[in-house]
Design a protein around this motif. Structure first.
Motif, PDB file in Angstrom:
ATOM      1  N   TRP A 126       4.982  28.209  65.987  1.00  0.00           N
ATOM      2  CA  TRP A 126       6.355  28.262  66.470  1.00  0.00           C
ATOM      3  C   TRP A 126       7.145  27.112  65.878  1.00  0.00           C
ATOM      4  N   ASP A 145       0.261  27.073  69.186  1.00  0.00           N
ATOM      5  CA  ASP A 145      -0.366  27.227  70.491  1.00  0.00           C
ATOM      6  C   ASP A 145      -1.882  27.125  70.326  1.00  0.00           C
ATOM      7  N   ALA A 156       5.214  20.849  74.981  1.00  0.00           N
ATOM      8  CA  ALA A 156       4.210  21.807  74.501  1.00  0.00           C
ATOM      9  C   ALA A 156       2.942  21.094  74.041  1.00  0.00           C
ATOM     10  N   SER A 211      -2.490  28.976  77.663  1.00  0.00           N
ATOM     11  CA  SER A 211      -1.348  29.483  76.895  1.00  0.00           C
ATOM     12  C   SER A 211      -0.083  29.532  77.746  1.00  0.00           C
ATOM     13  N   TYR A 215       3.530  27.741  76.718  1.00  0.00           N
ATOM     14  CA  TYR A 215       4.771  28.502  76.571  1.00  0.00           C
ATOM     15  C   TYR A 215       5.816  28.128  77.617  1.00  0.00           C
TER      16      TYR A 215
END
Length: 133
Positions: free
Chosen positions: A121, A115, A91, A18, A22
């Motif tokens: 997102w 994610d 990402a 993660s 991010y």
């Protein structure tokens, strides 16, 4: 008293993966609030995401952290369409997934990234006056 910052606290299954997703979306890890079970990701002075292992997250709530219906889609605004693409691609390379195709409606361009735990997102660039993003 005025609100000065937004903190999003998210349960995650794999903290290290993660963190990669991010930071690929433009965040930086704040080592002062990062440890073995939690990591603070700063996107701007007023935008902070606290990633927590599911076990740590559970200590802050009595509600279940099990998978369920989506409750929120968070969004991060970038300065241009090119920056949206750069952040989304980074990402994805770091372990995120893209649940749908990019949207371009002229004044708004966005891409969605989930994610590894399914937190959604939107990365977007927009010009509210109707210009191109």
């Amino acid at each position: 008293m005025a609100i000065t910052q937004i903190y999003l606290n998210l349960p995650v299954s794999d903290l290290e993966v993660s963190k990669k997703v991010y930071t690929a979306m433009g965040g930086t890890i704040n080592p002062d609030f990062t440890g073995d079970t939690s990591a603070q990701v700063v996107f701007a002075d007023a935008i902070v995401v606290q990633l927590m292992t599911r076990e740590t997250f559970a200590t802050f709530t009595k509600r279940s952290t099990s998978d369920g219906p989506i409750e929120v889609i968070s969004a991060l605004a970038a300065g241009s369409r090119e920056e949206v693409d750069r952040l989304a691609d980074a990402a994805l390379a770091a372990g995120g997934t893209e649940p749908r195709e990019a949207q371009d409606i002229g004044w708004l361009y966005n891409r969605a990234v989930d994610d590894p735990d399914g937190h959604s997102w939107e990365l977007l660039a927009y010009h509210p006056a109707g210009g191109q993003g």
